[in-house]
Design a protein around this motif. Structure first.
Motif, short mmCIF file in Angstrom:
data_model
loop_
_atom_site.label_atom_id
_atom_site.label_comp_id
_atom_site.label_asym_id
_atom_site.label_seq_id
_atom_site.Cartn_x
_atom_site.Cartn_y
_atom_site.Cartn_z
N GLY A 117 0.80 -1.10 -0.04
CA GLY A 117 0.26 -0.04 -0.07
C GLY A 117 0.88 1.37 0.00
N ALA A 118 0.25 2.32 -0.23
CA ALA A 118 1.17 3.67 -0.60
C ALA A 118 0.78 4.68 0.30
CB ALA A 118 0.50 4.18 -2.11
N ALA A 119 0.01 4.47 1.42
CA ALA A 119 -0.35 5.71 2.17
C ALA A 119 0.74 5.70 3.30
CB ALA A 119 -1.74 5.60 3.00
N ALA A 120 0.86 6.84 3.78
CA ALA A 120 1.99 7.22 4.98
C ALA A 120 1.18 7.03 6.30
CB ALA A 120 2.66 8.46 4.76
N PRO A 121 1.81 6.74 7.32
CA PRO A 121 3.23 6.08 7.29
C PRO A 121 3.18 4.64 6.95
CG PRO A 121 2.32 6.09 9.66
CD PRO A 121 1.35 6.86 8.79
N GLU A 179 -4.10 -0.22 2.18
CA GLU A 179 -3.77 1.34 2.43
C GLU A 179 -2.13 1.39 2.48
OE1 GLU A 179 -6.25 1.22 6.12
OE2 GLU A 179 -7.33 -0.20 5.09
N ARG A 180 -1.79 0.47 3.39
CA ARG A 180 -0.19 1.00 3.50
C ARG A 180 0.86 -0.03 3.28
NH1 ARG A 180 -1.04 5.54 7.07
NH2 ARG A 180 -3.05 5.61 7.85
N ILE A 231 -5.75 -12.08 19.33
CA ILE A 231 -5.38 -10.67 18.79
C ILE A 231 -4.85 -10.50 17.38
CG2 ILE A 231 -3.40 -10.40 20.10
CD1 ILE A 231 -4.84 -7.54 21.00
N ILE A 232 -3.77 -11.31 16.98
CA ILE A 232 -3.35 -11.24 15.78
C ILE A 232 -3.65 -12.15 14.83
CG2 ILE A 232 -1.39 -9.69 16.23
CD1 ILE A 232 0.16 -12.32 16.11
N GLU A 233 -4.84 -12.99 15.22
CA GLU A 233 -4.92 -14.21 14.27
C GLU A 233 -6.47 -14.15 14.04
OE1 GLU A 233 -3.87 -17.96 16.15
OE2 GLU A 233 -1.80 -17.36 16.15
N ASP A 234 -7.43 -14.61 14.84
CA ASP A 234 -8.85 -14.46 14.53
C ASP A 234 -9.56 -13.18 14.69
OD1 ASP A 234 -8.67 -17.39 13.92
OD2 ASP A 234 -9.38 -18.11 16.04
N ARG A 235 -8.86 -12.57 15.59
CA ARG A 235 -9.59 -11.28 15.75
C ARG A 235 -8.84 -9.91 15.29
NH1 ARG A 235 -14.33 -11.54 17.44
NH2 ARG A 235 -14.35 -9.38 18.43
N VAL A 236 -7.99 -10.34 14.16
CA VAL A 236 -7.22 -9.41 13.43
C VAL A 236 -7.83 -8.15 13.08
CG1 VAL A 236 -6.69 -10.58 11.43
CG2 VAL A 236 -4.82 -9.29 12.53
N ALA A 237 -9.15 -8.42 12.63
CA ALA A 237 -9.81 -7.39 11.87
C ALA A 237 -10.14 -6.21 12.76
CB ALA A 237 -11.00 -7.92 11.17
N GLU A 238 -10.54 -6.57 14.12
CA GLU A 238 -10.61 -5.64 15.11
C GLU A 238 -9.48 -4.85 15.55
OE1 GLU A 238 -12.70 -5.06 19.55
OE2 GLU A 238 -13.08 -6.87 18.46
N THR A 239 -8.41 -5.73 15.49
CA THR A 239 -7.17 -4.83 15.70
C THR A 239 -6.71 -4.00 14.74
OG1 THR A 239 -6.35 -7.19 17.05
CG2 THR A 239 -4.54 -5.72 16.36
N ALA A 240 -7.02 -4.42 13.60
CA ALA A 240 -6.36 -3.56 12.36
C ALA A 240 -7.33 -2.29 12.36
CB ALA A 240 -6.61 -4.33 10.91
N ALA A 241 -8.69 -2.47 12.71
CA ALA A 241 -9.36 -1.31 12.92
C ALA A 241 -9.25 -0.20 13.96
CB ALA A 241 -11.09 -1.72 13.12
N LEU A 275 -5.98 -0.14 14.84
CA LEU A 275 -4.71 0.47 14.14
C LEU A 275 -4.78 1.67 13.22
CD1 LEU A 275 -2.43 -2.85 14.23
CD2 LEU A 275 -1.90 -0.76 15.50
N ARG A 276 -5.75 1.39 12.44
CA ARG A 276 -6.49 2.22 11.34
C ARG A 276 -6.66 3.47 12.12
NH1 ARG A 276 -9.66 -1.01 9.24
NH2 ARG A 276 -7.99 -1.91 7.68
N ARG A 277 -7.68 3.59 12.96
CA ARG A 277 -8.28 4.93 13.49
C ARG A 277 -6.99 5.46 14.17
NH1 ARG A 277 -12.27 1.52 15.36
NH2 ARG A 277 -11.37 1.08 17.37
N TRP A 278 -5.97 4.92 14.73
CA TRP A 278 -4.84 5.32 15.52
C TRP A 278 -3.79 5.96 14.18
CZ3 TRP A 278 0.38 3.41 15.65
CH2 TRP A 278 1.47 4.24 16.34
N LEU A 279 -3.78 5.21 13.33
CA LEU A 279 -2.81 5.64 12.09
C LEU A 279 -3.43 6.91 11.46
CD1 LEU A 279 -1.86 2.31 10.84
CD2 LEU A 279 -0.09 3.92 11.46
N ASP A 280 -4.69 7.09 11.39
CA ASP A 280 -5.40 8.03 10.60
C ASP A 280 -5.47 9.33 11.46
OD1 ASP A 280 -6.08 6.49 8.49
OD2 ASP A 280 -8.27 6.24 9.04
N SER A 281 -5.42 9.39 12.94
CA SER A 281 -5.16 10.26 14.01
C SER A 281 -3.68 10.88 13.70
CB SER A 281 -5.66 9.99 15.26
OG SER A 281 -4.40 9.31 15.84
N LEU A 282 -2.84 9.97 13.51
CA LEU A 282 -1.43 10.60 13.36
C LEU A 282 -1.16 11.33 12.03
CD1 LEU A 282 0.67 7.37 14.15
CD2 LEU A 282 0.05 9.25 15.68
#
Length: 230
Positions: free
Chosen positions: A8-12, A39-40, A208-218, A220-227
């Motif tokens: 993906g191309a978005a920063a960071p 995205e990234r 948290i990084i296997e079956d529930r990774v979609a929620e973990t990614a969500a 992270l996505r909110r945090w990264l967008d805030s950055l």
């Protein structure tokens, strides 16, 4: 040492750092890369000494210096955020400290269910607990071999050398609601490593990084967008 998982191309760009627990490695971030890779750019580091052909680092500083050099080469291309899983969160924080000491700047450091108490005996208990769960799971995502166990022992030996030094980069502390049974009431991440509140995901240390990774990614996505100021 750095394995590209998504383009993906978005920063960071995201650089993921695994634990030194036996069975750990870049492969554990494949599902996260599928969630965020549209995205990234997502890549993952292999800890020095974790391949059978590699020498284990003699000191904690040597391990962090090697990893920081890999992250610095990525920083030359654009903004970078680090994502550390399990004890990899403590490693990511130390890498960030080294990069900042060298005049670099990271977009942020996210820690996914990191256990990094300052009591070394408690750290050993946590690692023993997690390793026991890995061995009982017999999961293809966390294969354990003799070299992995030797490498883990090498990192356990040098881990107490880490210093309690905060960083200026923003941090995120993502936690599974199911804690490792050996941990007790001590805060998993000390205040100097993360000053803000934790965010919780209905998961255990592995899901948290296997079956529930979609929620973990969500999260992270909110945090990264805030950055990025989105």
């Amino acid at each position: 040492m750095r394995q590209l998982l998504a383009r993906g191309a978005a920063a960071p760009a995201l650089v993921c750092i695994p634990s030194f627990l036996a069975g750990s490695g870049p492969h554990q971030f494949a599902r996260l890369a599928r969630e965020l890779g549209r995205e990234r750019q997502v890549s993952a580091l292999r800890l020095p000494g974790m391949r059978a052909s590699d020498d284990l680092p003699a000191t904690w500083a040597a391990a962090i210096e090697s990893l920081a050099a890999s992250v610095a080469s990525e920083l030359e291309r654009g903004p970078v955020a680090l994502i550390g899983y399990s004890a990899g969160g403590a490693i990511a924080h130390a890498v960030a400290r080294r990069i900042e000491d060298d005049g670099g700047e990271l977009a942020g450091v996210a820690m996914i269910d990191t256990y990094s108490p300052e009591e070394h005996d408690l750290n050993r208990l946590v690692l023993t607990d997690a390793l026991g769960q890995i061995l009982s799971r017999d999961n293809a995502l966390t294969p354990v071999d003799d070299h992995g166990l030797v490498s883990m022992g090498g990192y356990v030996r040098i881990y107490p050398e880490r210093e309690a030094e905060p960083i200026t980069a923003p941090t995120l502390n993502l936690r599974a609601t199911v804690t490792l049974s050996s941990f007790g009431e001590v805060a998993p991440v000390p205040d100097w490593q993360h000053r803000g509140p934790a965010e919780y995901i209905e998961a255990d240390h592995f899901s948290i990084i296997e079956d529930r990774v979609a929620e973990t990614a969500a999260h992270l996505r909110r945090w990264l967008d805030s950055l990025s100021g989105h």
